[in-house]
Design a protein around this motif. Structure first.
Motif, PDB file in Angstrom:
ATOM      1  N   VAL A  71       0.837  -1.199   0.000  1.00  0.00           N
ATOM      2  CA  VAL A  71       0.000   0.000   0.000  1.00  0.00           C
ATOM      3  C   VAL A  71       0.878   1.258   0.000  1.00  0.00           C
ATOM      4  N   GLN A  72       1.926   1.249   0.861  1.00  0.00           N
ATOM      5  CA  GLN A  72       2.813   2.412   0.927  1.00  0.00           C
ATOM      6  C   GLN A  72       3.489   2.660  -0.434  1.00  0.00           C
TER       7      GLN A  72
ATOM      8  N   LYS B  47       1.685   7.179  -6.352  1.00  0.00           N
ATOM      9  CA  LYS B  47       0.641   8.175  -6.605  1.00  0.00           C
ATOM     10  C   LYS B  47       1.194   9.587  -6.402  1.00  0.00           C
ATOM     11  N   GLN B  48       1.944   9.786  -5.315  1.00  0.00           N
ATOM     12  CA  GLN B  48       2.528  11.108  -5.030  1.00  0.00           C
ATOM     13  C   GLN B  48       3.509  11.524  -6.137  1.00  0.00           C
ATOM     14  N   SER B  49       4.283  10.556  -6.634  1.00  0.00           N
ATOM     15  CA  SER B  49       5.222  10.841  -7.732  1.00  0.00           C
ATOM     16  C   SER B  49       4.477  11.273  -8.987  1.00  0.00           C
TER      17      SER B  49
ATOM     18  N   SER C 209      -3.718   3.946 -12.474  1.00  0.00           N
ATOM     19  CA  SER C 209      -3.335   2.616 -11.970  1.00  0.00           C
ATOM     20  C   SER C 209      -3.104   2.634 -10.466  1.00  0.00           C
ATOM     21  N   ALA C 210      -2.374   3.668  -9.978  1.00  0.00           N
ATOM     22  CA  ALA C 210      -2.065   3.758  -8.538  1.00  0.00           C
ATOM     23  C   ALA C 210      -3.348   3.912  -7.730  1.00  0.00           C
TER      24      ALA C 210
ATOM     25  N   LEU D 143      -5.017   1.367  -4.902  1.00  0.00           N
ATOM     26  CA  LEU D 143      -5.301   1.854  -3.543  1.00  0.00           C
ATOM     27  C   LEU D 143      -6.797   1.763  -3.217  1.00  0.00           C
ATOM     28  N   GLY D 144      -7.602   1.279  -4.172  1.00  0.00           N
ATOM     29  CA  GLY D 144      -9.040   1.140  -3.949  1.00  0.00           C
ATOM     30  C   GLY D 144      -9.793   2.443  -4.100  1.00  0.00           C
ATOM     31  N   GLN D 145      -9.171   3.455  -4.667  1.00  0.00           N
ATOM     32  CA  GLN D 145      -9.800   4.773  -4.846  1.00  0.00           C
ATOM     33  C   GLN D 145     -10.458   4.789  -6.229  1.00  0.00           C
TER      34      GLN D 145
END
Length: 195
Positions: A1-2, A8-10, A30-31, A35-37
């Motif tokens: 998850v991390q 995602k932040q990148s 994809s990210a 993450l289930g979002q």
């Protein structure tokens, strides 16, 4: 998850730098999915699809432009070579004016063509057109600054034009390039004696 959160932040940073970065948008979708979002993933998938359609429309044109420019440059180089050779043929037949026309056109077509410029310089020197010869010689010196012979040609022309200081400077550049060349030193002494 991390790992997915870091990814995602990148992608967020990449899209802040370049909002039109198609691959970053795909990575974001994809990210978010991992993450289930799901809502955010769907949003970026839609943006990615629009970007892909845009890329399909514009990139082929850009590629065609680059290809066209590349082919144009190759064509100009080839034509300049043909013109240079044609000039030599006409010169050998005694048609100097036609030869000059071909060499001038070759120089226009290919700004880096040294062959046509060497022919022009020789032609102008033979016909005591020293100013024109020097202009071409200076082009050659700019194109190939490490060619000592071009500096020596400039020195000869400058001496004929009674520009002794400039001639000495040209010879010194030639000597700096070929310090063991005895004839350069001899010519330097001869020009210096004219001062």
């Amino acid at each position: 998850v991390q790992q997915h959160e870091r990814a995602k932040q990148s992608f967020i940073r990449a899209l802040q730098i370049n909002p039109n970065y198609t691959e970053a948008c795909y990575g974001m979708a994809s990210a978010c999915a991992r993450l289930g979002q799901t809502d955010e993933a769907a949003k970026y998938r839609k943006i990615f699809t629009d970007m892909k359609a845009r890329d399909f429309q514009t990139l082929p044109d850009e590629r065609d432009y680059v290809l066209h420019q590349s082919l144009l440059m190759k064509s100009r180089h080839r034509t300049a070579k043909v013109r240079t050779n044609a000039g030599i043929m006409y010169y050998e037949r005694g048609q100097r004016q036609t030869a000059e026309t071909h060499w001038l056109r070759a120089a226009e077509l290919d700004p880096a063509n040294t062959g046509c410029r060497e022919e022009l310089m020789t032609l102008y020197q033979q016909n005591a057109r020293d100013r024109e010869a020097l202009r071409i010689c200076n082009q050659l010196r700019q194109l190939v600054p490490k060619n000592a012979q071009y500096h020596m040609c400039a020195a000869t022309l400058l001496t004929r034009m009674k520009r002794i200081e400039d001639a000495l400077h040209a010879v010194k550049r030639a000597i700096a390039l070929e310090p063991k060349n005895a004839s350069f030193r001899r010519i330097h002494a001869q020009i210096q004696a004219r001062q």
